[in-house]
Scaffold this active site. Sequence first.
Site, PDB file in Angstrom:
ATOM      1  N   GLU A   1     -13.137   3.935   5.319  1.00  0.00           N
ATOM      2  CA  GLU A   1     -12.515   3.695   6.618  1.00  0.00           C
ATOM      3  C   GLU A   1     -13.593   3.803   7.678  1.00  0.00           C
ATOM      4  OE1 GLU A   1      -9.441   6.508   7.512  1.00  0.00           O
ATOM      5  OE2 GLU A   1     -10.552   8.202   6.708  1.00  0.00           O
TER       6      GLU A   1
ATOM      7  N   GLU B   1      -3.851  11.302  -1.338  1.00  0.00           N
ATOM      8  CA  GLU B   1      -4.297  10.049  -0.717  1.00  0.00           C
ATOM      9  C   GLU B   1      -5.795   9.948  -0.929  1.00  0.00           C
ATOM     10  OE1 GLU B   1      -3.239   9.351   3.415  1.00  0.00           O
ATOM     11  OE2 GLU B   1      -5.179   8.373   3.783  1.00  0.00           O
TER      12      GLU B   1
END
Length: 989
Positions: free
Chosen positions: A354, A349
């Site tokens: 974020e 991933e």
Amino acid sequence: MKKLFVFCLLVALVLSGTTQVKAANIEVEWLKQKEFHPTNENAATSKLAFADLLNQTIGYSDEEGEILNLAEELGYWQDEEGDADSAIKHGEAVKMLTYFFPYQTWNEGQEQSNDPVKWGQAVAYIQSLADTVFTSGTYTDETIEGSALITQSDVTLKNVTIQGDLLLTKGASKAQLNNVTVEGNVYIEASIQNTVKFVESDINQAIVYTFGQEASDWTLVWNDEFLTDDIDPDKWTYDIGNWIVDEDGNGVAPGWGNNEQEYYTDSSENSYIEDGNLVIEAKKEEEPITDQFGSYDYTSAKLKTKGLFSKKYGKFEARMKLPEGQGYWPAFWMMPEDSVYGNWPVSGEIDIMEAAGNDTSTIGGTIHYGEEWPNNTYTGDEYHFPEGEDYTGYHTYSLEWEPGELRWYVDGELYQTLNKWFSKGTNEAANYTFPAPFDQEFYMILNLAVGGWYGGNVDGTTEFPGKMEVDYVRVYELTGRDYMEPVEPSFEPETLPEDAKQPQEDGNLIYDTSYNQGFTIVDGTNYDMNDTYWNFLTLPDFEGEGSISTEEVNGTTFAKTEITNAGNALWALQLIQNLPVVEGRTYKVSFDAKSDVNRTMMTKVSGGAERGYANYSGEKTMDLTDEVQSYEYTFTLNQETDLAARLEFNLGQTSTNPVWIGNVRVEDITDQIEESNQKEPLADGNHVYNGTFDQGDFSRLVYWETVTQNGADAEAYVTEEERFMHMNIADGGSDKEDIQFKQTGIQLLKGNTYELTFRAKADQAGETLAVGFENMDGTVEYAKSEALSLGSEWDTFKVSFEMPEETTDLDGQLIFNMGGVASDIYLDDVRLDQTINYDNVDLNPLTNGDFSAGLESWGQYVHYDANAEVGVVNEALHVDIESAGNETWSVLAEQGSLDLVKDVTYKLSFDAKSSLARDIEVTLENAAYNRYLSEKASLSENYKTFTYQFVMPNDDTVSLKYLMGQFADAHSIEIDNVSLEVVVPEDAN
């Protein structure tokens, strides 16, 4: 009044790239003629006149006195010498043209040209940009052969087809394309991009450019500028709901595995395009949204390109601004299109950006990798905005991804480079070959979560709605140079620095195991941790509440944690001590622990905030009981040395029952590990290591060797693209044994039967190989196959044999004999499994399933918080429940001592009913509460038959349990005809 500006040129040849530019009898109606323009096409063009042509081309037609000022303002010319009336040369002209139109092709040789530009050539330069120019008003029902240019604002095209490119210059703001087809690209100057509208139009690609942009190594290959009225379904799809579900729609994990609170929708209320931006809007609903799994107070959106666009390597970037507020969790990230290496995060991933809504000064970038959850790990870093900036303003977040390296940027500033990671499958012996898992195609995701583990849940300060606004998303291919070659990371053991926290005399890296120094409390009012001794954390963002003290248990001092509120995350309450861990070294963690009931606790060794809380050891979930038990785990640090790592005992979320922890040790055992050639069978039963040829170093041949003799000449290799073994045979010799491809250390047990399976082919059909099993020095042959004929296409082969009753060999050899052939041989997917002798398997391990012998072989348990009676009525198990207690196991019936066999398929069936409709849990679990079967049976007032089938992953002794607690009302349950039997294959012995 606009004058008609006409040129009648037989041929005006301009030195412009690979195509000659011609102007013949062309009426240039959109150019405004000025007095300082030459009147003869053969006259030299002044710099002033050429600047005016450029200004008009991008939508400006100022008078003479303002032309040069505008040119300087736009940044393409500095008239420092006052030579505006001098002739412009071709090299200068091309430089100006390239400044305005960086995506057009111009001949580089012109930059060295000192020839003056004739007026006809100057106009031809401009005309070469487009065959048609739209300057004002509305144009309908046209087909344009070639390219087109829009120079002025408020131009509308309706039902227009452009067979080439469409260029929108700086002056072309508020352009609208209604039902327009552009077969080439649409080029839009950046300052007007959010004013342009595409309505039901079909374009190849919209490319936004800026004046004077420099040539780049990166070439745009995919983008969305969000210029349409609606989100493009050819570029984006949605995740819906709050749960991760399997292929059959069954719930796997709530909150998307992250404890998120929102329900994702594809509604235009939660995602839409506004003013040239994608808006993802998180809302608090007046009425909860419900589905089969539950109810949700918040909605948002999660857009992804899965199935529509994915890419391996490149540059991925988005310009966006993010919402502020406790509990908001916006993200721009990537997941593998196909999980070729295994379940999350073995296949990787990549988090490009974020952010936690309660800290607008910081964003993070992270990769997730390693072994399958919960033994996963991750590495990341944070970017801190300069003073006066934060993520609520527009910023560009970028990732440059090359083989073996990832680089993170904010507004072009590099803040993190990673080039160390690994990926290891659950049933594999070695790591997949670097740069796995980041050597596969990934797709992009944009989402705005509400709540979750990254920044905690919303609270009373959170303002709704929250908006994540995305100006564009762009993806580039590296074309200016070759992608870098990956460099395999080195994990050689380093040495603990002298200035680090040193182990005690007994080797323990943990200090104060008797807790004499007490505990530093970190609770939201105090954020400073003790670097040497114990810390107790209760994290208000995750609602954890509790206290810690010491208590003597069996003469040893334990830390006792009382839990008032378990919070919404495992780490809501933590017992932590810092310790140093060194790259490449192996550590053993051991401790004693208990609770007052059966409950779980997660422990791990991780990095701190400065390491993005990287998981070094994998999460280890321990099953606690009301008795003190000893626990241990080992790990090797495959990341950079961390002198401030954390041993964590995570006590939150699971239960409010107290936890006692004592005798904690962490010791370096690197030098205690003994090398062995013997290969324990892998977790899935395979005795062959790296049979898929995708593990180890760049050769991808770890555990295998090639041996040649008697003049044979052969070499085995594996390519990154193919990932199967290719035996390149230059000289096959005369016998099969002259070329051997083999693996040693195979454990072969006496009297057992084995089956080898593999795929193989040859360049020439009809070539053969043979398979042999021998002892280490080749003096004893256990089995040898006949010559197996290979085709030119892949075939699957099976070879079975039985070891002698008196012989066990833990260092056996598997040998593929490939000599005596003239063409290359290929091999893949090699497995060796012990086959099952069903004569030695108990086909019906469960007894008294019809309760004809009462409760014989059955046990029962009623916890103190429950009130129930368990017995047999009419040869059926009958459970009267007055109060079911607080836990599923508060009322249970079980049959233990069931010996189940690895790789055997079992079928459990039973009849059951309840006087009140309810669910009960049915499990098969070992003494450590590891479940091999865990199902919910929905009972009604009438008998129903329930049947479940499963394969045992290993030999174990288990208990069948019916968990009947955790229900509000008084009721009764009946269970009968319980059967646990082996499903014997038709071809079994």
